[in-house]
Design an enzyme around this catalytic site. Structure first.
Site, short mmCIF file in Angstrom:
data_model
loop_
_atom_site.label_atom_id
_atom_site.label_comp_id
_atom_site.label_asym_id
_atom_site.label_seq_id
_atom_site.Cartn_x
_atom_site.Cartn_y
_atom_site.Cartn_z
N LYS A 13 1.93 -2.67 8.74
CA LYS A 13 3.21 -1.98 8.57
C LYS A 13 4.29 -2.89 9.12
O LYS A 13 4.36 -3.13 10.31
CB LYS A 13 3.13 -0.66 9.35
CG LYS A 13 4.40 0.12 9.46
CD LYS A 13 4.07 1.54 9.90
CE LYS A 13 5.05 2.07 10.93
NZ LYS A 13 4.75 3.43 11.33
N VAL A 32 4.15 -1.02 3.83
CA VAL A 32 2.83 -1.22 4.42
C VAL A 32 2.04 -2.08 3.44
O VAL A 32 2.00 -1.78 2.24
CB VAL A 32 2.09 0.11 4.65
CG1 VAL A 32 0.73 -0.14 5.27
CG2 VAL A 32 2.92 1.03 5.52
N ASP A 83 6.00 14.64 14.01
CA ASP A 83 6.19 14.46 12.57
C ASP A 83 4.88 14.71 11.83
O ASP A 83 4.46 13.92 10.99
CB ASP A 83 6.76 13.08 12.27
CG ASP A 83 7.44 13.01 10.91
OD1 ASP A 83 7.69 14.09 10.32
OD2 ASP A 83 7.72 11.90 10.43
N GLY A 99 7.59 3.55 3.74
CA GLY A 99 8.14 4.65 4.53
C GLY A 99 9.54 4.29 4.95
O GLY A 99 10.09 3.28 4.50
N GLY A 100 10.11 5.09 5.83
CA GLY A 100 11.46 4.84 6.29
C GLY A 100 11.59 3.51 7.00
O GLY A 100 12.66 2.91 7.06
N PHE A 101 10.47 3.02 7.52
CA PHE A 101 10.48 1.78 8.31
C PHE A 101 10.39 0.54 7.44
O PHE A 101 10.65 -0.56 7.86
CB PHE A 101 9.27 1.79 9.24
CG PHE A 101 8.02 2.19 8.48
CD1 PHE A 101 7.34 1.26 7.72
CD2 PHE A 101 7.59 3.52 8.49
CE1 PHE A 101 6.26 1.65 6.97
CE2 PHE A 101 6.51 3.89 7.74
CZ PHE A 101 5.83 2.96 6.98
N LEU A 107 0.84 -1.21 0.00
CA LEU A 107 0.00 0.00 0.00
C LEU A 107 0.87 1.25 0.00
O LEU A 107 0.49 2.29 -0.52
CB LEU A 107 -0.90 0.03 1.24
CG LEU A 107 -1.96 -1.06 1.34
CD1 LEU A 107 -2.64 -1.00 2.69
CD2 LEU A 107 -2.99 -0.92 0.23
N GLY A 108 2.03 1.12 0.61
CA GLY A 108 2.89 2.30 0.70
C GLY A 108 4.22 1.92 1.28
O GLY A 108 4.47 0.76 1.62
#
Ligand SMILES: *[C@@H]1O[C@H](CO)[C@@H](O)[C@H](O)[C@H]1NC(C)=O
Ligand SMILES: *[C@@H]1O[C@H](CO)[C@@H](O)[C@H](O)[C@H]1NC(C)=O
Ligand SMILES: *[C@@H]1O[C@H](CO)[C@@H](O)[C@H](O)[C@H]1NC(C)=O
Ligand SMILES: *[C@@H]1O[C@H](CO)[C@@H](O)[C@H](O)[C@H]1NC(C)=O
Ligand SMILES: *[C@@H]1O[C@H](CO)[C@@H](O)[C@H](O)[C@H]1NC(C)=O
Length: 946
Positions: free
Chosen positions: A635, A621, A733, A616-618, A613-614
């Site tokens: 996530k 997702v 953030d 990020g830095g982690f 779905l997406g």
């Protein structure tokens, strides 16, 4: 500059034989091709350092000879790929062909050369390189025989192959040591276009003091080679162990390994200065330059410390930053780039602190390119495939290498080409292979040369019959087949063309050819019958094979179909379930006790992490469905994530204890061995950012009423964090990518990985590391490292500005500029039209837009005491919505929207009531009143949804 550290190249390219691989003439799974030219082994090898697979060059070229460099030039540290070369004593042009590429994609082509006295003549050749049909560069190997040269071009490849051609210019025998191909993301290096390639002058990593510290693959996923620029006398290193990201990873995408070091002058009052020199090329007396500089702050600036810089080239400012001064952003690369016309043979670049700066200038990395033209087009590709097949069939040697027609001066012998208009591809119009020792039958590929007018195959040893398909060549006027061993008769199609006078067919001196139709009949018939017998089984076989294939395909499809069928109803029930849940209230989800998942369960929920779905830095997702059909977002922390275990657990802990309709809710978490994941409710409409950019699924522009509602809802979420929960939290953030929208476009704040609890009696929390996202970080926090809830207010102000303007937090115009500076400047002139998102086409109440812009400016006040708190912001935004709704109602009561002329600005005069001007910003002037009168009525979209 490239020549100043030849020995270093030795080390950087250090390659040793490891695993043995099969040589393959196509890209590996990364799209890389790495060729060890002149390597005589059958199989390739894996390089120790980069773990890249090197292959022998036999699959890419069929001319030239292999040589080993002379023993005295082989050193212990030297990469294996330098040991040997392929050289081209014969032919003017010799080409490597790299296949299986994606037409229109951008590639790095890297050619490597080391003479190493491989021929024992100790004569350093000079020769030209072409990429496809365009001159690229001249290789001059004068200088030490042990000198290495690496030439790199970035080009858009027009076909599904690219050729690198070495051209003998009469100054020695061309040779090559290695050839690499690396695909690039389409968006990288926008200066490289179909018409223009980039030649690397230098790619520098500033900071490292170890000259052997070379960054390339895997640290650079594109395997660009970054050499350190070491000057320990003048410069000192600054570095950070942290990950440094790039704001604009679509254009230059420098790797963190390079960005995390920078250089500064040892003497703080001095500048960072370096230079490079360039020369005109044979094809371009004034090649342009492209310069990309990378700046990222690596130090936490304390107190009133300011790092601010300007760049000068040959003493002229690169950009006049003035109030748009360049302040490197902490842990984020801001690449700045410039195209320079050719001015002089030497460029001096100087990075200087501005008068406001308290700290010396820095620079992290630089890339310098010259440009070369790639406007020449290769021959029509059908012609190329046909003539290549002909070349292969008859083993034509001659100079048939590279493109058949281009460049004109190197066109293949015995071919005639037409060149047509600029921008059109050359065509083959004539072929003269008379007396060329051709054996075998007449190739059917001649039929594919559809622009051919003249075909001379006379005086060879051609056998078999004359293919009638030649009569289909529309432009063919002369066909000379005389002096061969052809048999059969003249096919009817050709006879017809002879009769209508469109073709001159010459067939004399073919003893077995029947020019008297009758006498040949039986012979020809027998032959064709035999051919039929042979043909039938072959055709049958083909049919059987095709049917089988078809069946297999059908079966496969069916299987897929049935799988889909089993899933589809499930999705439907899920949808209705979750819709029901949502319609009632979200309480069923929200009251769920946080559940602990195993990694196995997550695999099941996400169908083996199938749909992303997406990111990020982690990490990523993923989409998932719980057993009861609830759609969720999972996530999963990637092992390489810079979001640590601590942040992950912090977020899980926070989310288990806070619940608010405007905060994204957590359904559960996973801590299973090394695996860590958080499971959230599914937010089908993605991030607010996507909606602002217009990159959301339907690409629609958010109407103003939706924007207002999203603003209010996000503000409520933040207000709850600051006041409602115990202990209160600072999000740290807040940004448009951390505001998620569900199917009804209701906003929820997400990503609490950086959130920090604070005691409500304290005014601030002191922190050791600055966190946040460039463009959103509170400058006061950045300076003092003291965190307050007002830092979130500041970031939220930026989100409000994004909602009003539809622009990102950092604009590039073309210097990066903060949206606050940008908007404040325009709003100060009372010019709301200049900032408001034009995609809303004026469908908003100017009063509410002014009010929101005003709230945004107050939120982003430099000093935190001047900023409102979130509760104030919520109250103000509520007023805005009431104002907007009031308008809609008034207008609706007037029956205004029913009018088909509702877009006629004149009509809106009536609907404006002057008493509402009290709500406009204090900056407002009578000029704005005029503007207000001109507004287009607000379309009441979305009010029904509430
Ligand atoms: C080059 O050296 C390799 C290894 O020593 C050897 O196998 C190969 O035959 C040599 N090639 C030539 C062209 O001399
Ligand atoms: C090659 O380089 C040498 C020295 O750098 C120079 O003298 C020579 O003219 C160059 N040759 C050509 C053909 O450019
Ligand atoms: C420089 O780096 C290389 C390997 O990257 C290492 O072997 C060498 O010891 C380093 N030299 C110094 C002076 O740190
Ligand atoms: C730099 O300093 C001048 C005067 O000291 C001031 O007017 C200007 O606003 C400052 N610029 C920035 C970007 O802070
Ligand atoms: C002729 O061109 C077509 C289309 O490009 C191709 O499919 C076919 O294989 C070619 N035939 C020959 C004999 O080259």
């Amino acid at each position: 500059m490239a020549s100043r550290r030849p020995w270093m190249l030795l080390l950087c390219c250090l390659v040793a034989a490891g695993v043995v691989l099969q040589g393959r003439a196509q890209p590996d799974n990364k799209g890389f091709i790495s060729i060890d030219c002149g390597f005589s082994g059958e199989t390739g090898y894996v390089a120790d350092l980069t773990k890249l697979s090197y292959v022998p060059d036999a699959g890419f070229i069929d001319t030239g000879t292999n040589h080993n460099i002379s023993a005295e030039h082989v050193t212990a540290t030297m990469a294996k790929s330098w040991y040997n070369v392929r050289s081209f004593g014969a032919g003017t042009r010799n080409c490597y062909t790299l296949r299986s590429l994606v037409p229109g994609l951008k590639y790095i082509v890297r050619a490597r050369f080391m003479y190493g006295n491989y021929d024992g003549l100790d004569l350093r050749p000079v020769f030209d390189l072409y990429i496809g049909v365009n001159y690229w560069h001249t290789v001059n190997t004068s200088g030490p025989a042990a000198m290495f040269q690496i030439l790199e071009a970035t080009v858009v490849v027009p076909d599904d192959f690219v050729q690198l051609c070495l051209v003998n210019t009469g100054a020695g025998t061309p040779f090559i040591s290695g050839l690499d191909l690396r695909p690039l993301k389409r968006t990288l290096y926008p200066e490289a276009t179909a018409a223009q390639g980039l030649t690397l002058v230098d790619r520098l990593n500033f900071g490292p003091t170890n000259e052997t510290f070379v960054v390339r693959y895997p640290d650079d996923t594109h395997d660009r080679i970054w050499f350190p620029y070491v000057d320990t006398v003048r410069w000192a290193e600054i570095s950070t162990p942290q990950m440094v990201q790039t704001i604009d990873d679509d254009s230059y995408d420098a790797p963190s390994a390079v960005l995390r070091t920078a250089t500064r002058p040892r003497n703080v009052s001095q500048n960072i200065e370096f230079y490079w020199s360039t020369e005109p090329t044979p094809t371009n007396p004034s090649p342009g330059h492209i310069i990309v500089l990378h700046f990222a702050e690596l130090e936490v600036l304390r107190g009133n410390a300011v790092r601010e810089l300007n760049v000068f080239i040959n003493d002229k400012p690169w950009y006049t930053f003035s109030e748009l001064s360049l302040r490197p952003v902490y842990l984020y690369d801001v690449p700045v780039h410039k195209s320079l016309p050719f001015q002089s043979s030497r460029y001096n670049l100087s990075v200087q602190a501005t008068s406001n700066a308290t700290l010396p200038p820095i620079i992290n990395a630089a890339e310098i390119f010259t440009v070369f033209s790639t406007t020449n087009l290769g021959t029509n590709s059908q012609d190329v495939s046909a003539i290549t097949a002909i070349k292969r069939k008859y083993q034509v040697s001659k100079n048939w290498m590279g493109d058949p027609c281009a460049p004109k001066a190197m066109a293949w012998d015995r071919l005639t080409c037409s060149y047509g208009a600029i921008g059109s591809r050359p065509r083959i119009t004539g072929i003269n292979l008379s007396s060329s020792g051709l054996n075998g039958d007449i190739s059917s590929s001649f039929t594919n040369l559809t622009a051919v007018q003249y075909l001379d195959l006379s005086n060879n040893n051609l056998i078999g019959s004359i293919p009638d398909t030649l009569s289909q060549l529309p432009l063919l006027t002369v066909l000379d087949l005389s002096g061969n061993q052809l048999n059969g008769s003249i096919p009817s199609g050709l006879l017809k063309r002879i009769q209508d006078g469109s073709l001159d067919l010459r067939y004399g001196n073919n003893p077995n050819l029947c020019t008297d139709g009758n006498s040949c009949q039986p012979h020809a018939k027998k032959k064709s019958k035999l051919a039929l017998y042979v043909a039938v089984p072959a055709v049958l076989l083909v049919v059987i094979v095709s049917v089988t294939m078809l069946l297999i395909c059908l079966l496969k499809q069916n299987k897929q179909g049935s799988m889909d069928n089993s899933i589809t109803p499930k999705i439907e029930t899920i949808m209705s379930n979750s819709t029901l849940n949502n319609v009632g209230s979200d309480s069923s989800l929200r009251r769920l006790e946080s559940r602990r998942f195993t990694y196995k369960e997550l695999e099941m929920i996400t169908n083996n992490f199938q749909q992303v779905l997406g990111k990020g830095g982690f990490g990523y997702v993923y989409n998932g469905f719980l057993e009861d059909g609830t759609q969720v977002a999972v996530k999963l922390r990637s092992h390489s994530s810079n979001q640590g275990v601590k942040e992950f657990l912090a977020e899980a802990q926070i989310l288990t204890r806070i619940h608010h309709m405007n905060l994204v809710s957590m359904i559960g978490y996973c801590k299973d061995g090394e695996y860590m994941a958080l499971v959230y409710e599914y937010m089908s409409e993605g991030t607010l950012q996507e909606h602002i950019e217009g990159t959301n699924r339907n690409g629609a522009c958010l109407p103003w009423t939706h924007r207002l509602r999203i603003a209010l809802e996000s503000a409520q979420g933040l207000d709850y964090l600051h006041k409602g929960c115990n202990p209160p939290l600072i999000h740290r953030d807040v940004k448009a990518t951390n505001i998620l929208l569900n199917a009804r476009l209701e906003a929820r704040i997400a990503d609490f990985g950086l959130s920090k609890a604070f005691n409500s009696n304290d005014t601030h929390v002191s922190t050791n590391t600055l966190v946040g996202t460039p463009g959103y970080v509170d400058p006061e926090y950045q300076m003092t490292m003291q965190l307050t809830a007002k830092s979130d207010v500041y970031s939220f102000g930026v989100v409000l500005l994004e909602l009003v303007t539809g622009k990102p937090a950092i604009l590039r115009v073309p210097v990066p500029v903060n949206i606050i500076q940008w908007a404040r400047q325009r709003l100060a002139q009372g010019n709301i039209e200049a900032v408001v998102d034009t995609r809303m086409h004026g469908r908003y109440d100017v009063n509410t837009v002014w009010k929101v812009a005003d709230i945004a400016l107050k939120c982003t006040a430099q000093s935190s005491v001047q900023r409102p708190n979130m509760a104030d912001v919520v109250a103000q935004l509520r007023e805005c919505i009431e104002l907007e709704n009031g308008h809609s109602r008034d207008n609706a009561n007037n029956g205004f929207y029913a009018s088909s002329n509702s877009n006629d600005p004149n009509m809106s005069y009536d609907s404006y009531t002057t008493d509402q001007s009290t709500n406009v910003s204090p900056n407002n002037t009578s000029f704005e009143m005029e503007k207000c009168l001109m507004r287009v009525p607000t379309v009441p979209i979305g009010s029904a949804a509430r």
